[in-house]
Design a protein around this motif. Sequence first.
Motif, mmCIF file in Angstrom:
data_model
loop_
_atom_site.group_PDB
_atom_site.id
_atom_site.type_symbol
_atom_site.label_atom_id
_atom_site.label_comp_id
_atom_site.label_asym_id
_atom_site.label_seq_id
_atom_site.Cartn_x
_atom_site.Cartn_y
_atom_site.Cartn_z
ATOM 1 N N ASP A 48 0.951 -1.081 0.035
ATOM 2 C CA ASP A 48 -0.135 0.198 -0.001
ATOM 3 C C ASP A 48 0.923 1.229 0.108
ATOM 4 O O ASP A 48 0.469 2.178 -0.539
ATOM 5 N N GLY A 49 2.020 1.149 0.764
ATOM 6 C CA GLY A 49 2.775 2.341 0.818
ATOM 7 C C GLY A 49 3.641 2.693 -0.410
ATOM 8 O O GLY A 49 3.769 3.792 -0.618
ATOM 9 N N LEU A 50 3.986 1.536 -1.210
ATOM 10 C CA LEU A 50 4.678 1.791 -2.515
ATOM 11 C C LEU A 50 3.548 2.156 -3.353
ATOM 12 O O LEU A 50 3.921 3.323 -4.075
ATOM 13 N N ASN A 51 2.443 1.766 -3.412
ATOM 14 C CA ASN A 51 1.584 2.347 -4.400
ATOM 15 C C ASN A 51 1.149 3.736 -3.938
ATOM 16 O O ASN A 51 0.996 4.510 -5.087
ATOM 17 N N GLU A 52 0.639 4.063 -2.850
ATOM 18 C CA GLU A 52 0.521 5.481 -2.430
ATOM 19 C C GLU A 52 1.365 6.316 -3.094
ATOM 20 O O GLU A 52 1.028 7.662 -3.323
ATOM 21 N N ALA A 53 2.649 6.034 -2.713
ATOM 22 C CA ALA A 53 3.849 6.983 -2.972
ATOM 23 C C ALA A 53 4.222 7.010 -4.480
ATOM 24 O O ALA A 53 5.304 7.572 -5.044
ATOM 25 N N GLY A 54 3.697 6.088 -5.373
ATOM 26 C CA GLY A 54 4.118 5.923 -6.803
ATOM 27 C C GLY A 54 5.270 5.146 -6.991
ATOM 28 O O GLY A 54 6.202 5.432 -7.978
ATOM 29 N N ARG A 55 5.730 4.174 -6.135
ATOM 30 C CA ARG A 55 7.088 3.711 -6.097
ATOM 31 C C ARG A 55 6.756 2.213 -6.818
ATOM 32 O O ARG A 55 5.716 1.497 -6.477
ATOM 33 N N ARG A 56 7.744 1.489 -7.122
ATOM 34 C CA ARG A 56 7.935 0.125 -7.705
ATOM 35 C C ARG A 56 8.893 -0.675 -6.991
ATOM 36 O O ARG A 56 9.753 -0.215 -6.238
ATOM 37 N N VAL A 57 8.681 -1.866 -7.143
ATOM 38 C CA VAL A 57 9.652 -2.937 -6.389
ATOM 39 C C VAL A 57 10.907 -2.503 -7.280
ATOM 40 O O VAL A 57 11.044 -2.748 -8.548
ATOM 41 N N ARG A 58 12.044 -2.427 -6.694
ATOM 42 C CA ARG A 58 13.567 -2.004 -7.348
ATOM 43 C C ARG A 58 13.761 -3.418 -8.213
ATOM 44 O O ARG A 58 14.140 -3.179 -9.445
ATOM 45 N N ARG A 59 13.820 -4.261 -7.642
ATOM 46 C CA ARG A 59 14.468 -5.610 -8.005
ATOM 47 C C ARG A 59 13.576 -7.078 -7.827
ATOM 48 O O ARG A 59 13.622 -7.810 -7.042
ATOM 49 N N PRO A 60 12.571 -6.920 -8.665
ATOM 50 C CA PRO A 60 11.390 -8.259 -8.535
ATOM 51 C C PRO A 60 12.379 -9.424 -8.472
ATOM 52 O O PRO A 60 11.853 -10.490 -7.885
ATOM 53 N N GLU A 61 13.240 -9.689 -9.178
ATOM 54 C CA GLU A 61 13.927 -10.690 -9.439
ATOM 55 C C GLU A 61 14.811 -11.357 -8.106
ATOM 56 O O GLU A 61 15.207 -12.458 -7.976
ATOM 57 N N SER A 62 14.903 -10.456 -7.286
ATOM 58 C CA SER A 62 15.451 -10.597 -5.989
ATOM 59 C C SER A 62 14.540 -10.892 -4.880
ATOM 60 O O SER A 62 14.762 -10.978 -3.821
ATOM 61 N N THR A 63 13.162 -10.828 -5.213
ATOM 62 C CA THR A 63 12.204 -11.308 -4.531
ATOM 63 C C THR A 63 11.337 -12.222 -4.596
ATOM 64 O O THR A 63 11.120 -12.595 -5.498
ATOM 65 N N LEU A 64 11.062 -13.078 -3.594
ATOM 66 C CA LEU A 64 9.998 -14.386 -3.787
ATOM 67 C C LEU A 64 9.065 -14.101 -2.978
ATOM 68 O O LEU A 64 9.229 -14.157 -1.590
ATOM 69 N N GLY A 65 7.944 -14.699 -3.216
ATOM 70 C CA GLY A 65 6.783 -14.515 -2.423
ATOM 71 C C GLY A 65 6.052 -15.719 -2.346
ATOM 72 O O GLY A 65 6.156 -16.791 -3.208
ATOM 73 N N THR A 66 5.473 -16.145 -1.099
ATOM 74 C CA THR A 66 4.605 -17.123 -0.829
ATOM 75 C C THR A 66 3.565 -17.018 0.237
ATOM 76 O O THR A 66 3.634 -15.747 0.648
ATOM 77 N N VAL A 67 2.710 -17.868 0.480
ATOM 78 C CA VAL A 67 1.811 -17.522 1.649
ATOM 79 C C VAL A 67 1.781 -18.735 2.574
ATOM 80 O O VAL A 67 2.100 -19.937 2.240
ATOM 81 N N ASP A 68 1.928 -18.491 3.991
ATOM 82 C CA ASP A 68 2.210 -19.578 4.782
ATOM 83 C C ASP A 68 1.464 -19.173 6.283
ATOM 84 O O ASP A 68 0.947 -20.329 6.937
ATOM 85 N N HIS A 69 1.661 -18.061 6.684
ATOM 86 C CA HIS A 69 1.012 -17.711 8.122
ATOM 87 C C HIS A 69 -0.313 -18.165 8.523
ATOM 88 O O HIS A 69 -0.625 -19.035 9.439
ATOM 89 N N ASN A 70 -1.254 -17.843 7.627
ATOM 90 C CA ASN A 70 -2.845 -17.948 8.160
ATOM 91 C C ASN A 70 -3.426 -18.838 7.038
ATOM 92 O O ASN A 70 -4.579 -18.780 6.933
ATOM 93 N N THR A 71 -2.800 -19.676 6.095
ATOM 94 C CA THR A 71 -3.311 -20.440 5.195
ATOM 95 C C THR A 71 -3.819 -21.631 6.132
ATOM 96 O O THR A 71 -3.054 -22.314 6.815
ATOM 97 N N PRO A 72 -4.948 -22.248 5.393
ATOM 98 C CA PRO A 72 -5.424 -23.453 5.965
ATOM 99 C C PRO A 72 -4.404 -24.651 5.569
ATOM 100 O O PRO A 72 -3.798 -24.732 4.570
ATOM 101 N N THR A 73 -4.263 -25.646 6.534
ATOM 102 C CA THR A 73 -3.451 -26.762 6.204
ATOM 103 C C THR A 73 -4.467 -27.948 5.931
ATOM 104 O O THR A 73 -3.890 -29.214 5.874
#
Length: 758
Positions: A48-73
């Motif tokens: 949200d902070g990035l979007n509101e400030a008009g910023r983008r992810v500097r290096r998407p290739e250095s970032t990896l996303g997953t879901v884990d904390h509150n996902t059903p098992t």
Amino acid sequence: MPEPVAGPRTLYDKIWDNHVVRHTDDGTTILYIDRHIIHEVSTPQAFDGLNEAGRRVRRPESTLGTVDHNTPTANREKYTDDESFISDVEARHQVVLMEKNCQDHGVVYFSLADKRQGICHIVGPEQGFTLPGCTVVCGDSHTSTHGAFGAIAFGIGTTEVQHVLATQCSYQRHSKNMKIQIDGTLHPHVSSKDVILHVIGVIGTAGGTGHAIEYCGTTVEAMTMEARMSMCNMSIEAGARCGLVKPDATTYAYIKGRPLAPKGAKWDQAVKFWDSLASDPDAHWDTEVFIKAEDIAPTVTWGTSPQEVAPVTGIVPYPANADTEQRQKAMERMLEYMGLTAGTPIEDIKVDKVFIGSCTNSRIEDLRNAAAVASGRKVAPGVYAMVVPGSGNIKIQAEKEGLDRIFKAAGFDWREAGCSMCLAMNEDKLQPGERCASTSNRNFEGRQGAGGRTHLMSPAMAAAAAITGHITDVRKLPPVPQGSAEPKVEIGEPHPFAPLAHPFSEVVAAAVKAGKQVPAPVHKHADAKTGIPKFGVDGILKGYAAPMDKSNVDTDQVLPKEYLKKISKKGLKEGLFKPMRFDAQTGKEITDFVLNRAPYDHAKILVARYNFGCGSSREHAPWALQDFGFGAFIAESYGEIFYNNSTKNGLLPVVLPKDQVELCMQDANAGLELSIDLPNQVVIRPNGEKFPFQVNPFIKHCLIEGLDDISLTLMHEKEIEAYEEIRKQSYPWLDGNGYLQTDELGRIRVLHEGIADW
């Protein structure tokens, strides 16, 4: 990039020096971040902070996303989409937002339908995303796990997640060096989980505060990578910023061939460099701890802090034997919460549930160890036992080896990948009063469910507890009943890494298929203002001080984990100190709790004791304190991540000596006002007495002026670019090996299974 410090250096020093973009005389360093792992809980506000400030992810290739904390098992055979599968509204919203944010910013994301999905600290190493010599961050305190590969890895808060996404850098200060040397051969059935619990018992939950811990010695050298990761994982429970193990042949064998690991000539070049990272023989250590392996027995916790440990052959300790009155009161409180009586043999403690999983102990080796105990046996009547693999790939491999059949035959519940009961943000949780033998990393009050009681232990010990119904020395487990199958675990070849099974975004998935460039995200609020609230009035904060006469107040106590599902910083005050403020049965205020009484219900300053804010990296804790109206804290010491998160939100944690904290506590109990003069760095008592305190000049400047990190960092854009050019030449294996790659023109392309197709 500044020149490295001359002279002998530690592993930590060498990696640090290799990542300095800019260093100032006050010790503040802009540190470059090689690897950033993100998940659904600590990212909504960051994006949200990035979007509101008009910023983008500097290096998407250095970032990896997953879901884990509150996902059903729960079983996913009927999974079609997040909206229909996740029943919890807030959890579903976070997961859906995660996918959308990764899509908008071109970040690779492992969804619930992707077999690579799993716990962030399992997924990074498993994919070869974590490499020796790297800096690794994640919005989770147990990022220290990745230090097992010879990396500087540490948890960050949401504000810092946003900062790293925007700049690929982090403001840090060099930690002190601690060496924990463990030599000798471990007894049979003693694992690295027992080792780290023993270590924390020796040095305490704040013993590593301000330090980077390097684990070394013959015991550590003999450990597998899975074992090293379990050990480094809990470095944060000892208060350390990170934990490391030097990379060696064991490390390289684990990494080689993984999807995102370097290949060919780059691999050879990388290994040669990684070999140079070991601490120099005459390197300086600020603190040294030496432990004999033969002194370590299967170890479990009895209280509500990871330092409250005992050998399984021991007893619940007597508070009367405590060395201070404060310690005695703390032990009495823990025994009351845990429902235990001093002097009770540890092996007489009955359990209701058993949890085998978490980022500490859900790898294939952990499951094999637990299955070896469960094979041919049955879970005790009245006990519910669950096994939660750390990732989809681990689940597939375990099923290939037949581990799932062993667990199911014994009566264990075989689940899908996720954090599960470790922090009980999903359906997997304890009920009030239930007692759990857990392979997770924290035994705080309510950690695994409100009123739940947690005993930490190894996978083998947890499996033994499931079989007998009470904490049991796995070394004394009765033989397998006659006629039952002999314990047998077939160790198979590692499962091939699953391909992308579900599109993490329409845009990126289309690019995978067509081999095209991923479009840059479009922002609508490029003129948004940035910054943090200025501290006080002209840098001076005056107000009532609320006394919290407790040590080791952890972030789970500050704000229960169910509030981590909130995607706004506002409204969190309702959950602040909830277990202490409200009756769990009626929901009514507990009238004698300090914040429920005037004038403390309008306090601006909180006075606590030792190690305030220890535990999780959740930035929601300082947000809740700020939402209540607090602007500063006074204590003897703080959890390091909590301290950093507070300053990044305009809050000032003041450190004073014990005797001065005592006087401030007395003023607070008397209902008097205190003043904190940040420009002059003094706490002023009602009688005019002044207590000076130290604060980093950079932090002081940012608090007084209300400056945020991103704006300050981007003032040094040219220095970052210069560093990135040096990095490309010196460490070529760090670029061009991800699922996202950047060509010579800076365009991003998406790769399938890590294979380049230009």
